[in-house]
Design an enzyme around this catalytic site. Structure first.
Site, PDB file in Angstrom:
ATOM      1  N   TYR A   1       0.713  -1.189  -0.160  1.00  0.00           N
ATOM      2  CA  TYR A   1      -0.116  -0.152   0.121  1.00  0.00           C
ATOM      3  C   TYR A   1       0.819   1.230  -0.006  1.00  0.00           C
ATOM      4  O   TYR A   1       1.929   1.276   0.711  1.00  0.00           O
ATOM      5  CB  TYR A   1      -0.932   0.010   1.363  1.00  0.00           C
ATOM      6  CG  TYR A   1      -1.454   1.146   1.367  1.00  0.00           C
ATOM      7  CD1 TYR A   1      -2.973   1.274   0.883  1.00  0.00           C
ATOM      8  CD2 TYR A   1      -1.244   2.494   2.023  1.00  0.00           C
ATOM      9  CE1 TYR A   1      -3.701   2.500   1.073  1.00  0.00           C
ATOM     10  CE2 TYR A   1      -1.919   3.521   2.204  1.00  0.00           C
ATOM     11  CZ  TYR A   1      -3.098   3.812   1.548  1.00  0.00           C
ATOM     12  OH  TYR A   1      -3.726   4.868   1.629  1.00  0.00           O
TER      13      TYR A   1
ATOM     14  N   GLU B   1      -3.338   7.509  -4.046  1.00  0.00           N
ATOM     15  CA  GLU B   1      -3.259   6.079  -3.499  1.00  0.00           C
ATOM     16  C   GLU B   1      -3.010   5.178  -4.645  1.00  0.00           C
ATOM     17  O   GLU B   1      -3.613   5.013  -5.390  1.00  0.00           O
ATOM     18  CB  GLU B   1      -4.666   5.975  -2.611  1.00  0.00           C
ATOM     19  CG  GLU B   1      -4.426   4.944  -1.861  1.00  0.00           C
ATOM     20  CD  GLU B   1      -5.977   4.427  -1.002  1.00  0.00           C
ATOM     21  OE1 GLU B   1      -5.905   4.757   0.430  1.00  0.00           O
ATOM     22  OE2 GLU B   1      -6.703   4.330  -1.638  1.00  0.00           O
TER      23      GLU B   1
END
Ligand code: GDP
Ligand code: MN
Length: 389
Positions: free
Chosen positions: A109, A197
């Site tokens: 992530y 993101e």
């Protein structure tokens, strides 16, 4: 303003952030052709909508033949996608992305955002990629690594190395990560992004890093210096009422409750929502009609609030500084004439020409309750909306 995954990936490519090869399609037939054009043996078909969680909602499918690509694309394009982020109505899908599939070794992530507390760019990374990062943060916060960028010194290579080794990457991979991090910070600054993101950022089976998903929020306040943003905007993904409000220069945000609120000034609007909550009610919206409000805009605002069928009562809270309360009253009466107001209305007017405004409302045949102060107004509107929720 949000971007679609395919738009975000195009931006990534422009900043040398590696992404899979892909082609977009608006129809199932186009999707099949895109698969043939890409070549290879298998394909990922990805629904383009402003939401995460598509994987669990049938919006990310692995297809073995061009015919399967066509079928999956047809299915995605035929109905709105409903994910845990969209609410039950879902979001329309008018475009799919066909990509070459990647062999995943690890899902990481990675995100970049503006940390308001330190007023700096913050990078966040975790080995627990592919999952809901909020859950990772709640259950195992030690699995999330962060670094902040000093605005005068800029991102430092040692910070990238520290992050890379914390994520368990090899030396070569750390160097790839460093390039991606520098590109991301450059992107955030040049494109006026408020959030980027990548979830997942994958390590492939051959050890390469690749952005498999991409989410970008652009800071709407910077729209004036990015004329190209208009072409990237997809209004079908936005709340219809919020888009209509923007056309009329009204600052409107949909909320979950049943009490419509019409207020001038963002601060007063926030205070009004707080007071309605304090009295046990649930606001249906935030609405700032602005400082130089006219009767026409008040009428528009009323129509907007009433177009939400959750609304069972309306609270009007106006402090007349620049705005004249008698004109607000005219706006309310004009809205009542144009569309009818089928729900009870509680009005609190204070300041410039409040007496005249209240007199006009009293002289009309409209059913309004007037309140002398804000707490009383909030109490009354919660009562007519059926009490505490
Ligand atoms: P999201 O669910 O909306 O966040 O969509 P993502 O693009 O993140 O895809 C969800 C998941 O699908 C990823 O976490 C991966 O596990 C999987 N996935 C997506 N693309 C590929 C791919 O090319 N190959 C493989 N093996 N899995 C993929
Ligand atoms: Mn994702």
């Amino acid at each position: 303003m949000n971007l679609h995954e395919y738009q975000a990936k195009r931006l990534f490519a422009g900043y040398r952030i590696p992404v899979p090869l892909g082609i977009t399609a608006d129809t199932a037939e186009q999707a099949r052709k895109a698969a043939q054009e890409l070549g290879g043996q298998r394909w990922m078909v990805k629904a383009q909508a402003h939401t995460g969680g598509r994987g669990k909602a049938g919006g990310v499918v692995l297809a073995d033949t061009p015919a399967q690509v066509q079928q999956a694309a047809g299915q995605m394009l035929s109905a709105p996608i409903v994910t845990r982020q969209t609410g039950p109505a879902g979001l329309p899908v008018s475009c799919v992305l066909i990509e070459e599939p990647c062999a995943i070794a690890t899902e990481l992530y990675l995100s970049v955002l503006i940390d308001r507390e330190t007023q700096r760019i913050l990078l966040m990374a975790s080995q627990a990629g592919g999952m809901n990062i909020e859950e990772v943060a709640a259950a195992t916060p030690e699995q999330i690594f962060t670094l902040t960028v000093d605005p005068s010194a800029g991102l430092q290579p040692y910070q990238c190395r520290r992050l890379g080794f914390a994520l368990g990457l090899t030396g070569t991979q750390v160097r790839s990560l460093q390039k991606i991090l520098f590109s991301l910070v450059e992107l955030v600054q040049s494109e006026d992004a408020s959030l980027v993101e990548i979830n997942p950022l994958i390590v492939t089976e051959t050890g390469d890093l690749l952005a498999l998903d991409a989410k970008i929020n652009l800071d709407s306040n910077a729209a004036y210096r990015h004329k190209d943003w208009q072409t990237m905007r997809d209004i079908s993904q936005e709340d219809a009422r919020e888009a209509r409000a923007a056309e009329h220069d009204l600052n409107y945000i949909t909320l979950d409750g049943n009490i419509g609120c019409m207020v001038n000034g963002a601060g007063l609007a926030m205070a009004t929502l707080d007071l309605v909550r304090l009295q046990g009610g649930a606001p249906a919206n935030f609405l700032d009609v602005g400082g130089g409000t006219t009767a026409e805009r008040v009428a528009e605002a009323f129509k907007l609030i009433l177009s939400d069928d959750k609304v069972v009562a309306i609270l009007v809270n106006i402090f007349g500084g620049i705005v004249r309360c008698d004109l607000i009253a005219d706006g309310i009466l004009s809205a009542a004439q144009q569309v009818g107001i089928p729900v009870p209305v509680v009005v609190r007017l204070a300041g410039t020409r409040a007496t005249e405004g209240l007199a006009r409302l009293a002289a009309s045949d409209l059913q309004v309750t007037t309140a002398a102060d804000l707490t009383e107004a909030a109490r009354q509107v919660v009562a007519v909306a059926g009490g505490k929720v």
